[in-house]
Structures are given as structure tokens and as C-alpha cells.
Design a protein around this motif. Structure first.
Motif, PDB file in Angstrom:
ATOM      1  N   ALA A 235     -23.171 -18.053  57.717  1.00  0.00           N
ATOM      2  CA  ALA A 235     -22.664 -16.679  57.590  1.00  0.00           C
ATOM      3  C   ALA A 235     -22.014 -16.459  56.228  1.00  0.00           C
ATOM      4  CB  ALA A 235     -21.673 -16.386  58.712  1.00  0.00           C
ATOM      5  N   ASP A 236     -21.244 -17.465  55.749  1.00  0.00           N
ATOM      6  CA  ASP A 236     -20.629 -17.364  54.426  1.00  0.00           C
ATOM      7  C   ASP A 236     -21.681 -17.251  53.333  1.00  0.00           C
ATOM      8  OD1 ASP A 236     -18.092 -17.458  55.426  1.00  0.00           O
ATOM      9  OD2 ASP A 236     -17.744 -19.577  54.984  1.00  0.00           O
ATOM     10  N   GLU A 237     -22.734 -18.060  53.444  1.00  0.00           N
ATOM     11  CA  GLU A 237     -23.825 -18.010  52.458  1.00  0.00           C
ATOM     12  C   GLU A 237     -24.439 -16.620  52.418  1.00  0.00           C
ATOM     13  OE1 GLU A 237     -24.899 -20.257  50.397  1.00  0.00           O
ATOM     14  OE2 GLU A 237     -24.163 -22.192  51.108  1.00  0.00           O
ATOM     15  N   LEU A 238     -24.680 -16.063  53.593  1.00  0.00           N
ATOM     16  CA  LEU A 238     -25.289 -14.734  53.663  1.00  0.00           C
ATOM     17  C   LEU A 238     -24.384 -13.673  53.045  1.00  0.00           C
ATOM     18  CD1 LEU A 238     -26.869 -14.758  57.226  1.00  0.00           C
ATOM     19  CD2 LEU A 238     -28.091 -14.350  55.098  1.00  0.00           C
ATOM     20  N   ARG A 239     -23.096 -13.704  53.388  1.00  0.00           N
ATOM     21  CA  ARG A 239     -22.176 -12.697  52.856  1.00  0.00           C
ATOM     22  C   ARG A 239     -22.111 -12.766  51.330  1.00  0.00           C
ATOM     23  NH1 ARG A 239     -18.583 -14.780  56.921  1.00  0.00           N
ATOM     24  NH2 ARG A 239     -18.649 -13.507  58.815  1.00  0.00           N
ATOM     25  N   ALA A 240     -21.947 -13.978  50.812  1.00  0.00           N
ATOM     26  CA  ALA A 240     -21.837 -14.138  49.365  1.00  0.00           C
ATOM     27  C   ALA A 240     -23.119 -13.719  48.658  1.00  0.00           C
ATOM     28  CB  ALA A 240     -21.505 -15.591  49.019  1.00  0.00           C
ATOM     29  N   ALA A 241     -24.273 -14.054  49.238  1.00  0.00           N
ATOM     30  CA  ALA A 241     -25.550 -13.701  48.613  1.00  0.00           C
ATOM     31  C   ALA A 241     -25.757 -12.198  48.608  1.00  0.00           C
ATOM     32  CB  ALA A 241     -26.703 -14.382  49.347  1.00  0.00           C
ATOM     33  N   ASP A 267     -13.131 -13.051  48.646  1.00  0.00           N
ATOM     34  CA  ASP A 267     -11.899 -13.548  49.245  1.00  0.00           C
ATOM     35  C   ASP A 267     -11.932 -13.416  50.773  1.00  0.00           C
ATOM     36  OD1 ASP A 267      -9.169 -14.492  49.179  1.00  0.00           O
ATOM     37  OD2 ASP A 267      -8.572 -12.437  49.643  1.00  0.00           O
ATOM     38  N   ARG A 268     -12.536 -12.335  51.257  1.00  0.00           N
ATOM     39  CA  ARG A 268     -12.649 -12.156  52.704  1.00  0.00           C
ATOM     40  C   ARG A 268     -13.711 -13.065  53.309  1.00  0.00           C
ATOM     41  NH1 ARG A 268     -12.533  -6.472  51.515  1.00  0.00           N
ATOM     42  NH2 ARG A 268     -14.746  -6.344  52.055  1.00  0.00           N
ATOM     43  N   ALA A 269     -14.774 -13.353  52.537  1.00  0.00           N
ATOM     44  CA  ALA A 269     -15.915 -14.087  53.090  1.00  0.00           C
ATOM     45  C   ALA A 269     -15.695 -15.596  53.126  1.00  0.00           C
ATOM     46  CB  ALA A 269     -17.182 -13.782  52.285  1.00  0.00           C
ATOM     47  N   HIS A 270     -14.788 -16.112  52.300  1.00  0.00           N
ATOM     48  CA  HIS A 270     -14.602 -17.563  52.203  1.00  0.00           C
ATOM     49  C   HIS A 270     -13.205 -17.969  52.651  1.00  0.00           C
ATOM     50  CE1 HIS A 270     -18.368 -18.536  50.024  1.00  0.00           C
ATOM     51  NE2 HIS A 270     -18.261 -17.299  49.601  1.00  0.00           N
ATOM     52  N   ARG A 273      -8.777 -19.003  48.905  1.00  0.00           N
ATOM     53  CA  ARG A 273      -8.114 -17.807  48.404  1.00  0.00           C
ATOM     54  C   ARG A 273      -8.691 -17.485  47.032  1.00  0.00           C
ATOM     55  NH1 ARG A 273      -6.095 -13.095  48.727  1.00  0.00           N
ATOM     56  NH2 ARG A 273      -4.057 -12.658  47.845  1.00  0.00           N
ATOM     57  N   VAL A 274      -9.178 -16.257  46.854  1.00  0.00           N
ATOM     58  CA  VAL A 274      -9.771 -15.842  45.578  1.00  0.00           C
ATOM     59  C   VAL A 274      -8.977 -14.654  45.058  1.00  0.00           C
ATOM     60  CG1 VAL A 274     -11.898 -15.250  44.358  1.00  0.00           C
ATOM     61  CG2 VAL A 274     -12.017 -16.508  46.512  1.00  0.00           C
ATOM     62  N   THR A 275      -8.418 -14.764  43.842  1.00  0.00           N
ATOM     63  CA  THR A 275      -7.572 -13.705  43.285  1.00  0.00           C
ATOM     64  C   THR A 275      -8.102 -13.256  41.927  1.00  0.00           C
ATOM     65  OG1 THR A 275      -6.098 -15.324  42.232  1.00  0.00           O
ATOM     66  CG2 THR A 275      -5.540 -14.589  44.469  1.00  0.00           C
ATOM     67  N   PHE A 276      -7.703 -12.044  41.532  1.00  0.00           N
ATOM     68  CA  PHE A 276      -8.161 -11.474  40.258  1.00  0.00           C
ATOM     69  C   PHE A 276      -7.013 -10.732  39.584  1.00  0.00           C
ATOM     70  CE2 PHE A 276     -10.013  -7.747  37.960  1.00  0.00           C
ATOM     71  CZ  PHE A 276     -10.602  -8.458  36.927  1.00  0.00           C
ATOM     72  N   THR A 277      -6.849 -10.952  38.280  1.00  0.00           N
ATOM     73  CA  THR A 277      -5.884 -10.198  37.473  1.00  0.00           C
ATOM     74  C   THR A 277      -6.573  -9.747  36.190  1.00  0.00           C
ATOM     75  OG1 THR A 277      -5.078 -12.245  36.419  1.00  0.00           O
ATOM     76  CG2 THR A 277      -3.871 -11.431  38.354  1.00  0.00           C
ATOM     77  N   SER A 278      -6.124  -8.599  35.684  1.00  0.00           N
ATOM     78  CA  SER A 278      -6.705  -8.072  34.442  1.00  0.00           C
ATOM     79  C   SER A 278      -5.586  -7.477  33.599  1.00  0.00           C
ATOM     80  CB  SER A 278      -7.758  -6.999  34.763  1.00  0.00           C
ATOM     81  OG  SER A 278      -8.253  -6.427  33.572  1.00  0.00           O
ATOM     82  N   ALA A 303     -17.364 -22.706  42.227  1.00  0.00           N
ATOM     83  CA  ALA A 303     -16.051 -23.008  42.783  1.00  0.00           C
ATOM     84  C   ALA A 303     -16.034 -22.897  44.298  1.00  0.00           C
ATOM     85  CB  ALA A 303     -15.005 -22.070  42.175  1.00  0.00           C
ATOM     86  N   LEU A 304     -16.721 -21.880  44.838  1.00  0.00           N
ATOM     87  CA  LEU A 304     -16.651 -21.622  46.276  1.00  0.00           C
ATOM     88  C   LEU A 304     -17.622 -22.472  47.093  1.00  0.00           C
ATOM     89  CD1 LEU A 304     -16.278 -17.739  46.136  1.00  0.00           C
ATOM     90  CD2 LEU A 304     -14.517 -19.386  46.768  1.00  0.00           C
ATOM     91  N   ARG A 305     -18.713 -22.927  46.477  1.00  0.00           N
ATOM     92  CA  ARG A 305     -19.717 -23.642  47.262  1.00  0.00           C
ATOM     93  C   ARG A 305     -19.787 -25.137  46.971  1.00  0.00           C
ATOM     94  NH1 ARG A 305     -24.771 -19.320  47.260  1.00  0.00           N
ATOM     95  NH2 ARG A 305     -23.506 -17.455  47.537  1.00  0.00           N
ATOM     96  N   HIS A 306     -19.242 -25.540  45.835  1.00  0.00           N
ATOM     97  CA  HIS A 306     -19.411 -26.944  45.461  1.00  0.00           C
ATOM     98  C   HIS A 306     -18.106 -27.696  45.234  1.00  0.00           C
ATOM     99  CE1 HIS A 306     -23.622 -26.026  45.150  1.00  0.00           C
ATOM    100  NE2 HIS A 306     -23.465 -25.253  44.102  1.00  0.00           N
ATOM    101  N   SER A 307     -17.023 -26.995  44.898  1.00  0.00           N
ATOM    102  CA  SER A 307     -15.822 -27.711  44.451  1.00  0.00           C
ATOM    103  C   SER A 307     -14.873 -28.080  45.579  1.00  0.00           C
ATOM    104  CB  SER A 307     -15.063 -26.850  43.423  1.00  0.00           C
ATOM    105  OG  SER A 307     -14.376 -25.792  44.072  1.00  0.00           O
ATOM    106  N   GLY A 308     -14.987 -27.404  46.725  1.00  0.00           N
ATOM    107  CA  GLY A 308     -14.024 -27.628  47.800  1.00  0.00           C
ATOM    108  C   GLY A 308     -12.662 -27.050  47.491  1.00  0.00           C
TER     109      GLY A 308
END
Length: 381
Positions: A235-241, A267-270, A273-278, A303-308
Motif C-alpha cells: 500500500a505504501d509503494e502504491l501511495r508513493a508511486a 509524510d502521511r503515507a510512510h 516523519r517527513v518535514t519540509f522548510t523553505s 530515504a523512505l524505501r532504502h535507508s530505514g
């Protein structure tokens, strides 16, 4: 716009350089119109690009405010003087456009116009657009047009270069469409491979659980827990793709808003925690924005699929005249000295190519157990 007319070779050169500086069709059209109005010292200028249905695919104006343009209403159709430029493909210089037998009026909010100069923009035998100027800012000769033969000659030179700039911009946009199509095809293959592997494992594990239900219930329970975990990963793979396959809304929303939206979804799919600043990044040229977005997507994928990783931080900020993208994770990391193997596995080669393709640079910092930071710097921030 400047406060007065510009003349001479310097002014023409400046206008032509401005046209060649842009690659987006809409930007090229705006630059052509603004340059024509300034060079010929007209109150109003417009450029129409025809469609195949009697209307205009694009119609750009200069000298009319946004509110007034909205009040005028829908884009004009190909009729009257506008159609003459497209179908008869010859210049028109009129003392008063309202007295021409082809004049068919205009909407109530339309500004009043008198003297008129129109010229087709030709690419070989094809008319790709038409330039229209109205209300020369000068004293009109009695019964004559404020626009002169010299103005017509100058506009003709501008139109010839406008045809080249417009054609180049169209070719650039077409190449971008092909690049996006290739990217979508690559992502579709990735989706197919990743989800197929997960579903194959899911099927085998479910079969093993079914075989163990009667003779070893505790092992069957463990297999069923594995089934649940594999289903969640699929399900995570599908959402991200799905997020990656969606066309980037760079033209409408810009890089910052596009990144913020995609990272919010990731961030919701995995579980990480995924954050963004600009901070302080202005709008960038289209090529730079696309390169930064693709590098961010590739780094996030790693980062999300290979690094843990448990936490991935994405930032976009200004450093002098450049925009800097950083993607940092607290995952397993890798040894940068094994760059050949890691480069293939993590897409580092393609990221470096994207960075160098827009005159930028890419730096990768990582160590086993220490996480990874990928930083791309692009000019124009």
C-alpha cells in the motif's frame, strides 16, 4: 516598462536578447508584446496565437491592466482585423481602425483605439501568430496614421525574431513533455516491479499460512502477521508511486508549494516523519525548478524505501544568488567511497546529471549508520 520610447540598435538588440532569454511559450509571448509596445512607443500591444477552431489558443496583451482585461471578457475570435492578419498574412497600417469596413466593434470594457499597426508572425509559410499595436504616442498627421513605414519595418524585424523565439520555446516545451513521458514510464516500471514483488511475496506467505493453520497454528499466526506487513508495504509503494506519477504543478503552484504538497502526502503515507522548510527562495526558471523537484523526489525515494530512516528533513533555501535543496535522513547511510555501486542503486548518477544540466552541483554526504545528506545547488535562487 520604461518611461519613454527607446530607439536605435541598442533598443532592438535589448528586445531580441530578452526574447531569447525565455524558454516558456507564455513568457516568450509576453516579452514579444512588451518589447513591441516599448520599441514603437504604442499605448497598447497584443499578440494572438491562433487555434484550429476559429479562436485563439493564446492571446497576450500589454498596456491593459489585469482588472480591465478581466472585464473585457472571453478571448476574441478570429474575425475582422484580427483575422486579416492571420488569413491574408500581410501588414495592416490604419489611421483609424474603427473606420475600416472589417471592424466589428469590441466589448464595452475594451479601451478605445484609433491608429493601428498589425503584422503576421510567420514561420516559413505558416502564420504562427500576429502582432497588433494601437494608439501611437505621438501627434497624428491630419487624416493619417501615427505609425510610420519605419515602425512597420521595425515591427517586421521583431516579428521575424519572434517567430524564431516562439518556435524554439515550442520545441523546448515539447522536449519537456517527452522527458516527463519518459519519467512517467520509468516510474510505471518501478511501480510494476516493486508492487509485483510485494504481491508475489504476499501470495507465497498466505499459502504458507493456509498450509500451517491445522498442524501448527502458532506458526500460521506468524505467517499471517507477515501477510499484514507485506500488504502495508504494498500500500505504501502504491501511495508513493501515485504521488510521483502525478504531473508536477510547477507552472501553476511553483516549486515551494509543489514540494510542500508532495512531502505532506509522503509524510502521511510512510511511517517515517517527513518535514519540509523553505526560506527566501524566489521563483526560478522552469528548468531549475524541474531539476530541483526531480532530485528531491529521487532523494526522498531513497530515504523512505532504502535507508530505514525514522525522520527525513527537506529544506529549500537561498544561498547568495543560488537556491539550495537539502534532503537529510537518519537512516542506515552508506560508504560514499563505493560510489559506483551506490550510484547505480541510489540514482546518484541521474541526480548529478540533473544538477549539472542546469548549471548546478550535487554533494552527497553519508557514512554507514550515520544517515545521508544530499544537497543540490542551482543558480537563480
Amino acid at each position: 516598462m520604461s518611461q519613454g520610447p527607446r530607439s536605435g540598435l541598442a533598443a532592438v538588440s535589448s528586445a531580441l536578447l530578452a526574447m531569447s532569454r525565455h524558454l516558456e511559450v507564455r513568457d516568450v509571448l509576453k516579452t514579444i508584446v512588451a518589447s513591441a509596445r516599448e520599441l514603437l512607443d504604442a499605448q497598447y500591444a497584443a499578440l494572438g496565437v491562433p487555434d484550429d477552431h476559429g479562436g485563439f489558443a493564446q492571446f497576450v496583451v500589454d498596456g491593459i491592466g489585469e482588472e480591465q482585461w478581466k472585464a473585457i471578457g472571453p478571448l476574441p475570435r478570429q474575425h475582422g482585423i484580427l483575422a486579416a492578419m492571420l488569413h491574408e498574412a500581410r501588414p495592416e497600417r490604419l489611421a483609424d481602425v474603427r473606420e475600416d469596413p472589417r471592424f466589428e466593434g469590441w466589448p464595452s470594457a475594451h479601451p478605445d483605439m484609433s491608429d493601428f499597426l498589425g503584422l503576421p508572425i510567420r514561420d516559413g509559410d505558416e502564420v504562427v501568430g500576429a502582432l497588433y499595436l494601437a494608439n501611437k504616442n505621438c501627434a497624428k498627421p491630419a487624416g493619417g496614421c501615427g505609425f510610420t513605414e519605419d515602425d512597420e519595418e521595425l515591427l517586421s524585424i521583431l516579428a521575424q525574431h519572434a517567430a524564431i523565439a516562439l518556435t524554439n520555446a515550442r520545441l523546448y516545451e515539447r522536449s519537456r513533455e517527452l522527458t516527463i513521458a519518459e519519467e512517467r514510464s520509468r516510474l510505471a516500471h518501478e511501480l510494476h516491479d516493486a508492487v509485483s514483488q510485494k504481491l508475489f511475496s504476499l501470495r507465497l506467505t498466505a499459502q504458507a499460512a493456509a498450509a500451517l493453520v491445522d498442524r501448527d497454528p502458532s506458526r500460521a499466526k506468524g505467517e499471517l502477521q507477515q501477510v499484514a506487513a507485506l500488504a502495508a508495504e504494498a500500500a505504501d509503494e502504491l501511495r508513493a508511486a501515485v504521488v510521483e506519477l502525478r504531473p508536477a504543478a510547477l507552472d501553476e503552484d511553483g516549486l515551494v508549494a509543489t514540494l510542500r504538497t508532495q512531502i505532506r502526502v509522503l509524510d502521511r503515507a510512510h511511517s517515517a516523519r517527513v518535514t519540509f522548510t523553505s526560506r527566501g527562495v524566489r521563483a526560478l526558471p522552469a528548468a531549475q525548478e524541474e531539476a530541483l523537484l526531480r532530485v528531491a523526489q529521487e532523494a526522498l525515494h531513497n530515504a523512505l524505501r532504502h535507508s530505514g530512516a525514522e525522520h527525513v528533513e527537506v529544506s529549500l533555501h537561498r544561498r547568495g544568488p543560488a537556491a539550495v535543496l537539502r534532503v537529510t535522513d537518519d537512516g542506515g547511510g552508506f560508504d560514499p567511497t563505493t560510489v559506483r555501486r551506490a550510484g547505480r542503486h541510489l540514482g546518484l548518477v541521474s541526480m548529478r546529471d540533473r544538477a549539472s544540466g542546469v548549471g548546478g552541483s550535487l554533494v552527497v554526504e553519508s557514512a554507514p549508520g550515520k544517515g545521508t545528506t544530499i544537497e543540490m545547488e542551482a543558480p537563480g535562487g
